[in-house]
Design a protein around this motif. Structure first.
Motif, PDB file in Angstrom:
ATOM      1  N   LEU A  56     -24.763   7.911 -67.390  1.00 12.26           N
ATOM      2  CA  LEU A  56     -25.367   8.563 -66.643  1.00 12.26           C
ATOM      3  C   LEU A  56     -24.726   9.994 -66.683  1.00 12.26           C
ATOM      4  N   ASP A  57     -25.374  10.920 -66.092  1.00 13.62           N
ATOM      5  CA  ASP A  57     -24.954  12.232 -65.641  1.00 13.62           C
ATOM      6  C   ASP A  57     -24.213  12.231 -64.526  1.00 13.62           C
ATOM      7  N   ALA A  58     -23.141  13.260 -64.365  1.00 12.01           N
ATOM      8  CA  ALA A  58     -22.525  13.404 -63.203  1.00 12.01           C
ATOM      9  C   ALA A  58     -22.180  14.921 -63.006  1.00 12.01           C
ATOM     10  N   SER A  59     -22.032  15.474 -61.871  1.00  8.71           N
ATOM     11  CA  SER A  59     -21.887  16.642 -61.494  1.00  8.71           C
ATOM     12  C   SER A  59     -20.941  16.957 -60.306  1.00  8.71           C
ATOM     13  N   GLU A  60     -20.302  18.044 -60.094  1.00  9.50           N
ATOM     14  CA  GLU A  60     -19.699  18.445 -58.765  1.00  9.50           C
ATOM     15  C   GLU A  60     -20.688  19.305 -57.938  1.00  9.50           C
ATOM     16  N   SER A  61     -21.750  19.815 -58.572  1.00 14.49           N
ATOM     17  CA  SER A  61     -22.538  20.695 -58.028  1.00 14.49           C
ATOM     18  C   SER A  61     -23.876  20.205 -57.122  1.00 14.49           C
ATOM     19  N   PRO A  62     -24.088  20.393 -55.669  1.00 15.27           N
ATOM     20  CA  PRO A  62     -25.247  20.188 -55.246  1.00 15.27           C
ATOM     21  C   PRO A  62     -26.691  20.610 -55.938  1.00 15.27           C
ATOM     22  N   SER A  63     -26.425  21.428 -56.728  1.00 17.77           N
ATOM     23  CA  SER A  63     -27.677  22.342 -57.595  1.00 17.77           C
ATOM     24  C   SER A  63     -28.080  21.184 -58.535  1.00 17.77           C
ATOM     25  N   ALA A  64     -27.392  19.908 -58.865  1.00 18.09           N
ATOM     26  CA  ALA A  64     -27.740  18.853 -59.485  1.00 18.09           C
ATOM     27  C   ALA A  64     -28.829  18.154 -59.311  1.00 18.09           C
ATOM     28  N   VAL A  65     -29.301  18.321 -58.069  1.00 14.49           N
ATOM     29  CA  VAL A  65     -30.426  17.411 -57.528  1.00 14.49           C
ATOM     30  C   VAL A  65     -31.837  18.048 -57.925  1.00 14.49           C
ATOM     31  N   ALA A  66     -31.661  19.374 -58.612  1.00 14.36           N
ATOM     32  CA  ALA A  66     -33.022  20.096 -59.079  1.00 14.36           C
ATOM     33  C   ALA A  66     -33.749  19.184 -59.970  1.00 14.36           C
ATOM     34  N   GLY A  67     -35.176  18.953 -59.801  1.00 13.78           N
ATOM     35  CA  GLY A  67     -35.934  18.236 -60.628  1.00 13.78           C
ATOM     36  C   GLY A  67     -36.027  16.707 -60.209  1.00 13.78           C
ATOM     37  N   ALA A  68     -35.082  16.338 -59.333  1.00 14.69           N
ATOM     38  CA  ALA A  68     -35.106  14.872 -59.156  1.00 14.69           C
ATOM     39  C   ALA A  68     -36.313  14.656 -58.134  1.00 14.69           C
ATOM     40  N   GLN A  69     -37.121  13.302 -58.648  1.00 12.89           N
ATOM     41  CA  GLN A  69     -38.104  12.964 -57.701  1.00 12.89           C
ATOM     42  C   GLN A  69     -37.623  12.169 -56.552  1.00 12.89           C
ATOM     43  N   LEU A  70     -36.319  11.708 -56.748  1.00 17.21           N
ATOM     44  CA  LEU A  70     -35.862  10.772 -55.603  1.00 17.21           C
ATOM     45  C   LEU A  70     -34.396  11.056 -55.450  1.00 17.21           C
ATOM     46  N   VAL A  71     -33.945  11.339 -54.036  1.00 21.85           N
ATOM     47  CA  VAL A  71     -32.568  11.676 -53.858  1.00 21.85           C
ATOM     48  C   VAL A  71     -31.917  10.591 -53.097  1.00 21.85           C
ATOM     49  N   LEU A  72     -31.089   9.789 -53.447  1.00 19.39           N
ATOM     50  CA  LEU A  72     -30.353   9.054 -52.447  1.00 19.39           C
ATOM     51  C   LEU A  72     -28.949   9.836 -51.865  1.00 19.39           C
ATOM     52  N   PHE A  73     -29.176   9.975 -50.481  1.00 18.99           N
ATOM     53  CA  PHE A  73     -28.264  10.756 -49.896  1.00 18.99           C
ATOM     54  C   PHE A  73     -27.235   9.925 -49.122  1.00 18.99           C
ATOM     55  N   CYS A  74     -26.114   9.954 -49.587  1.00 19.90           N
ATOM     56  CA  CYS A  74     -24.994   9.158 -49.248  1.00 19.90           C
ATOM     57  C   CYS A  74     -23.645   9.597 -48.909  1.00 19.90           C
ATOM     58  N   VAL A  75     -23.750  10.816 -48.358  1.00 21.49           N
ATOM     59  CA  VAL A  75     -22.663  11.485 -47.731  1.00 21.49           C
ATOM     60  C   VAL A  75     -22.291  11.015 -46.453  1.00 21.49           C
TER      61      VAL A  75
END
Length: 303
Positions: A56-75
């Motif tokens: 799968l993809d991985a990123s350090e940047s919050p901008s990687a949520v772009a285009g996602a239809q579902l965001v699991l917010f786990c902070v």
């Protein structure tokens, strides 16, 4: 479906990994050491029923949520507002944000800063990061969501990925039920640095847990919250279903990280004070954890 996981620690990596294994396009947003390992070797998903390396993809940047239809917010609960502000400029207009966090008020706090729909999910999973890019699953794995998040596509994708999903008309009560479990176990596991199965064998531990539960139920009742099920039996069973699990608070203290105790026993303490309900046992547990944290993080002692 395109899915992003904001805060890819143990919980985020577990659910993100399960969804990616089912064929969804998942991006994990997390710490550099985990991101580097996942980019290099994939996510090692080490569960009770299978072991698999998931691409799968991985990123350090919050901008990687772009285009996602579902965001699991786990902070962590302590980072809810700041992490919400980081993803806000990049979220798709029709994104659904699911808060997979400890505590009862994170979705409300997050919604205050986002235009997109935010919904809470109650998480019952025992998991930890066993190393960079390596998530270890110790037990369970179900989610509880409310009707507002129970779109047919959301329900179908979790169930098809092997994640048990319950839709509840009383998600606030379910959040409180999970909060009470956390209040009973987290601080004690952290202070003793013991897993649940060994913790409950300690002299006087079950009586302390019973006192914590009673206080929490009294606060919930004063707040008009209907806590479903047999809470005392649920607390007892946690040690049976997750005997090797250390609480997230225990893991935080062991790693020298700030915990979420202010949003667990501390939340009950504050709500009890506001509603005129005494919570002396929760107060002691909250105070002791904060003392340990202050000893390791002197700058936080006055927070």
């Amino acid at each position: 479906m395109k899915i992003a996981v904001m805060g890819a620690g143990a919980v985020g990596c577990y659910y993100g990994g399960m969804l990616a294994r089912a064929g969804h396009a998942v991006t994990l947003i997390g710490r550099p050491q985990h991101v580097a390992a996942i980019r290099r070797e994939g996510l090692w998903l080490d569960t009770q029923s299978f072991q698999a390396r998931v691409e799968l993809d991985a990123s350090e940047s919050p901008s990687a949520v772009a285009g996602a239809q579902l965001v699991l917010f786990c902070v962590k609960s302590t980072d809810t507002e700041s992490a919400g502000a980081q993803i806000a400029p990049h979220l798709a207009a029709d994104a659904l944000v699911l808060s997979l966090q400890n505590g009862v008020d994170n979705a409300e706090r997050l919604q205050a800063g986002l235009r997109q729909q935010v919904a809470p999910a109650v998480v019952y999973v025992a998991t930890e990061m066993a190393g960079p890019g390596h998530v270890k699953h110790h037990g369970r794995g179900e989610l509880v969501i409310g009707p507002e998040a129970a779109r047919d596509d959301i329900v179908a994708l979790f169930r098809a990925a092997g994640v048990p999903l319950q839709v509840s008309d009383n998600v606030v009560g379910a959040l409180w039920a999970k909060l009470i479990l956390n209040c009973a176990y987290n601080a004690l596991s952290a202070l003793a640095q013991l897993p649940y199965g060994r913790l409950v064998q300690g002299v006087g531990v079950e009586a302390v847990m019973a006192d914590v539960v009673q206080e929490c139920l009294a606060v919930a009742a004063a707040a008009g919250v209907d806590v479903p099920g047999d809470t005392r039996e649920a607390v007892r069973r946690i040690a049976l279903t997750m005997p090797t699990q250390f609480s997230s608070t225990a893991q935080d203290l062991a790693r020298g990280k700030p915990s979420e105790i202010d949003h667990l026993n501390g939340y009950v303490l504050r709500r009890g004070a506001a509603l005129g309900v005494p919570t002396p046992v929760n107060r002691v547990l909250h105070t002791l954890v904060r003392l340990v944290e202050a000893g390791r993080h002197p700058a936080q002692a006055a927070v």
